[in-house]
Design an enzyme around this catalytic site. Structure first.
Site, PDB file in Angstrom:
ATOM      1  N   ARG A  29      25.018  48.057  45.864  1.00 59.51           N
ATOM      2  CA  ARG A  29      23.648  47.836  46.330  1.00 59.51           C
ATOM      3  C   ARG A  29      22.642  48.918  45.990  1.00 59.51           C
ATOM      4  NH1 ARG A  29      25.976  46.219  52.083  1.00 59.51           N
ATOM      5  NH2 ARG A  29      27.118  48.058  51.431  1.00 59.51           N
TER       6      ARG A  29
ATOM      7  N   ARG B 226      23.165  39.604  43.055  1.00 56.22           N
ATOM      8  CA  ARG B 226      23.721  39.249  44.368  1.00 56.22           C
ATOM      9  C   ARG B 226      22.823  38.217  45.055  1.00 56.22           C
ATOM     10  NH1 ARG B 226      25.103  38.822  49.211  1.00 56.22           N
ATOM     11  NH2 ARG B 226      25.923  40.425  50.588  1.00 56.22           N
TER      12      ARG B 226
ATOM     13  N   ASP C 138      37.178  43.256  46.114  1.00 59.42           N
ATOM     14  CA  ASP C 138      37.236  43.934  47.411  1.00 59.42           C
ATOM     15  C   ASP C 138      38.681  43.996  47.886  1.00 59.42           C
ATOM     16  OD1 ASP C 138      35.173  44.907  49.578  1.00 59.42           O
ATOM     17  OD2 ASP C 138      36.878  44.031  50.624  1.00 59.42           O
TER      18      ASP C 138
ATOM     19  N   TYR D 294      42.265  45.752  59.153  1.00 66.73           N
ATOM     20  CA  TYR D 294      41.290  44.646  59.145  1.00 66.73           C
ATOM     21  C   TYR D 294      41.945  43.333  59.566  1.00 66.73           C
ATOM     22  CZ  TYR D 294      37.993  47.737  56.800  1.00 66.73           C
ATOM     23  OH  TYR D 294      37.150  48.774  56.507  1.00 66.73           O
TER      24      TYR D 294
ATOM     25  N   ARG E  13      32.835  52.739  44.434  1.00 63.11           N
ATOM     26  CA  ARG E  13      31.742  51.807  44.763  1.00 63.11           C
ATOM     27  C   ARG E  13      30.557  51.937  43.800  1.00 63.11           C
ATOM     28  NH1 ARG E  13      31.255  49.375  49.958  1.00 63.11           N
ATOM     29  NH2 ARG E  13      33.318  49.214  50.855  1.00 63.11           N
TER      30      ARG E  13
HETATM   31  O1  CP3 Z   1      34.131  50.607  43.666  1.00 69.53           O
HETATM   32  C1  CP3 Z   1      33.601  49.588  43.189  1.00 69.53           C
HETATM   33  O2  CP3 Z   1      32.461  49.590  42.693  1.00 69.53           O
HETATM   34  C2  CP3 Z   1      34.419  48.306  43.105  1.00 69.53           C
HETATM   35  C3  CP3 Z   1      34.256  47.351  44.155  1.00 69.53           C
HETATM   36  C4  CP3 Z   1      34.703  47.641  45.567  1.00 69.53           C
HETATM   37  C5  CP3 Z   1      34.050  47.044  46.674  1.00 69.53           C
HETATM   38  N1  CP3 Z   1      34.781  47.334  47.798  1.00 69.53           N
HETATM   39  C6  CP3 Z   1      32.835  46.223  46.605  1.00 69.53           C
HETATM   40  C7  CP3 Z   1      32.078  45.945  47.835  1.00 69.53           C
HETATM   41  C8  CP3 Z   1      35.795  48.356  46.052  1.00 69.53           C
HETATM   42  C9  CP3 Z   1      36.790  49.228  45.315  1.00 69.53           C
HETATM   43  C10 CP3 Z   1      35.832  48.146  47.469  1.00 69.53           C
HETATM   44  C11 CP3 Z   1      36.888  48.720  48.343  1.00 69.53           C
HETATM   45  C12 CP3 Z   1      36.799  48.517  49.785  1.00 69.53           C
HETATM   46  N2  CP3 Z   1      36.327  47.442  50.474  1.00 69.53           N
HETATM   47  C13 CP3 Z   1      37.310  49.443  50.722  1.00 69.53           C
HETATM   48  C14 CP3 Z   1      38.028  50.725  50.383  1.00 69.53           C
HETATM   49  C15 CP3 Z   1      37.109  51.810  49.988  1.00 69.53           C
HETATM   50  C16 CP3 Z   1      36.203  52.287  51.072  1.00 69.53           C
HETATM   51  O3  CP3 Z   1      34.992  52.196  50.872  1.00 69.53           O
HETATM   52  O4  CP3 Z   1      36.702  52.792  52.090  1.00 69.53           O
HETATM   53  C17 CP3 Z   1      37.088  48.920  52.009  1.00 69.53           C
HETATM   54  C18 CP3 Z   1      37.439  49.568  53.329  1.00 69.53           C
HETATM   55  C19 CP3 Z   1      36.478  47.641  51.836  1.00 69.53           C
HETATM   56  C20 CP3 Z   1      36.118  46.657  52.898  1.00 69.53           C
HETATM   57  C21 CP3 Z   1      34.681  46.325  52.901  1.00 69.53           C
HETATM   58  N3  CP3 Z   1      34.032  45.658  51.878  1.00 69.53           N
HETATM   59  C22 CP3 Z   1      33.744  46.575  53.904  1.00 69.53           C
HETATM   60  C23 CP3 Z   1      34.062  47.303  55.207  1.00 69.53           C
HETATM   61  C24 CP3 Z   1      32.521  46.042  53.484  1.00 69.53           C
HETATM   62  C25 CP3 Z   1      31.264  45.963  54.281  1.00 69.53           C
HETATM   63  C26 CP3 Z   1      30.569  47.258  54.364  1.00 69.53           C
HETATM   64  C27 CP3 Z   1      29.579  47.369  53.257  1.00 69.53           C
HETATM   65  O5  CP3 Z   1      29.569  48.392  52.559  1.00 69.53           O
HETATM   66  O6  CP3 Z   1      28.786  46.413  53.143  1.00 69.53           O
HETATM   67  C28 CP3 Z   1      32.696  45.510  52.183  1.00 69.53           C
HETATM   68  C29 CP3 Z   1      31.674  44.862  51.343  1.00 69.53           C
HETATM   69  C30 CP3 Z   1      31.535  45.315  49.923  1.00 69.53           C
HETATM   70  N4  CP3 Z   1      32.557  45.582  49.068  1.00 69.53           N
HETATM   71  C31 CP3 Z   1      30.305  45.500  49.221  1.00 69.53           C
HETATM   72  C32 CP3 Z   1      30.635  45.889  47.907  1.00 69.53           C
HETATM   73  C33 CP3 Z   1      29.699  46.145  46.769  1.00 69.53           C
HETATM   74  C34 CP3 Z   1      28.916  45.252  49.774  1.00 69.53           C
HETATM   75  C35 CP3 Z   1      28.708  43.766  49.736  1.00 69.53           C
HETATM   76  C36 CP3 Z   1      27.280  43.336  49.575  1.00 69.53           C
HETATM   77  O7  CP3 Z   1      26.832  43.197  48.434  1.00 69.53           O
HETATM   78  O8  CP3 Z   1      26.657  43.110  50.611  1.00 69.53           O
END
Ligand code: CP3
Length: 342
Positions: free
Chosen positions: A27, A36, A73, A147, A23
């Site tokens: 943010r 964003r 994602d 999910y 990640r």
């Molecule tokens: O690692 C990176 O920088 C690459 C991008 C990436 C994102 N999500 C961007 C993201 C990767 C590899 C993921 C994987 C992901 N997404 C997982 C597996 C890894 C983990 O963290 O367990 C999972 C379970 C998700 C599902 C997901 N995506 C959730 C539950 C959420 C909401 C929670 C949150 O953190 O807001 C997201 C949103 C998300 N994915 C964001 C980002 C940068 C935040 C979105 C925003 O800008 O509001």
């Protein structure tokens, strides 16, 4: 020049371990928040190849990480399988119809939803600084299924676990469908320029042993096998978060080329139970990076020392927290780069 991260995935031990953070685009970076806000929703950002390329490169420019992970994602796969996916501010993802209520057959697949993601990777191949490894990724079938079934994140993945026990045929069909879509998606990512791929199994830790074998190990083994057949030579990193004592079995049976350790694992234990020479990735506690201070430095050195006898990619044990101060990231990278292999 393949770069030190790719070298490490192929079994080499460089002087300083290569580093990237799960990640790492997101943010905690003001430049991410600005883009964003300009683009609107999270999915608008993901499906805008130019913007997603820019977001992927932001942490590379700022910190000089050795790996750049595609900005996307894991829930793009359910979207391409035909679910509606929305990211609600402050509430996380929302998938409809949820498969606890609807049948898989009712969804109409939309594989073209992968196309802009491939576009992002092609732009990244063009713009990537020399020596930085481009990482693609997907969620594991089990984690994606949690999910798809519940329609949201959940505390204990109860809806998917219940379906797996109570409606075994139905759940097997869902896992099979996710495997198929994920293999196509990862092949597409490799063809568009990903040099290695990671399979995120964020919820692997919620399953008892037999279920772990059925829904974590076996689907991952099938994905690894299919990728090895179709695109041999592209390393695959498996990240079974929460696997605990099941980690060595996952490493041996899935055939992954490298394994991610979450922060709950003692790296010295992992080193002692994993096959010799298997590259590992991890496992700084994201909350310690958030907190900072001397204990951060000590923990980094402990991890580096514990894993110094095998190829090690330094990373967090899970995604970086959005409130992490940027100076803490800089401090961690300083400690890593000053570390001496003894
Ligand atoms: O690692 C990176 O920088 C690459 C991008 C990436 C994102 N999500 C961007 C993201 C990767 C590899 C993921 C994987 C992901 N997404 C997982 C597996 C890894 C983990 O963290 O367990 C999972 C379970 C998700 C599902 C997901 N995506 C959730 C539950 C959420 C909401 C929670 C949150 O953190 O807001 C997201 C949103 C998300 N994915 C964001 C980002 C940068 C935040 C979105 C925003 O800008 O509001």
């Amino acid at each position: 020049m393949p770069g030190p991260l790719l070298d490490c995935l192929h079994g080499n031990i460089p002087n300083t371990p290569p580093v990237w953070f799960m990640r790492q685009a997101g943010r905690y970076l003001p430049e991410y928040r600005a883009l964003r806000a300009e683009k609107g929703g999270f999915l608008d950002l993901v499906y805008d190849s130019e913007a997603a390329c820019e977001v992927t490169l932001q942490p590379i420019r700022r910190f000089g990480f050795d790996g750049a992970i595609l900005f996307s994602d894991i829930l793009i796969v359910p979207h391409a399988m035909g679910q509606d996916v929305r990211f609600l501010a402050g509430e996380g993802p929302d998938l409809t119809p949820r498969l606890a209520d609807a049948a898989l057959e009712d969804l109409s697949a939309r594989p073209e939803r992968f196309d802009p993601v491939y576009g992002t990777l092609r732009l990244l191949r063009r713009d990537m600084p020399e020596g930085v490894t481009l990482l693609g990724f997907a969620g594991s079938p089990w984690t994606v299924a949690t999910y798809m079934v519940h329609g949201q994140g959940s505390k204990d993945q109860g809806a998917a676990r219940a379906m797996a026990h109570g409606q075994r045929d139905r759940f097997t069909a869902l896992i099979d469908a996710i495997i198929e879509s994920t293999v196509n998606y990862l092949i597409g990512q490799i063809d568009a320029g990903a040099e290695a791929v990671q399979v995120f199994d964020s919820w692997a830790g919620s399953l008892p042993p037999e279920e772990f074998d059925a829904w974590v190990i076996e689907p991952t083994r099938r994905i690894v096998g299919a990728l090895k057949d179709a695109r041999p030579g592209t390393p695959i990193i498996g990240f079974p978060k929460g696997a605990g004592e099941k980690l060595p079995r996952y490493a041996e049976r899935t055939g992954v080329d490298a394994i991610g350790l979450d922060e709950t694992l003692d790296p010295a234990w992992a080193d002692s139970v994993l096959p010799d020479g298997l590259p590992v990735q991890g496992n700084l506690d994201p909350m310690l990076l958030l907190a900072g201070g001397d204990r951060l430095d000590a923990s980094i050195v402990r991890i580096l020392d514990a894993l110094k006898r095998r190829p090690h990619i330094f990373n967090l044990g899970h995604g970086i927290d959005r409130h992490t101060p940027i100076p803490h990231v800089e401090r961690a990278l300083g400690v890593l780069r000053d570390w001496q292999r003894t």
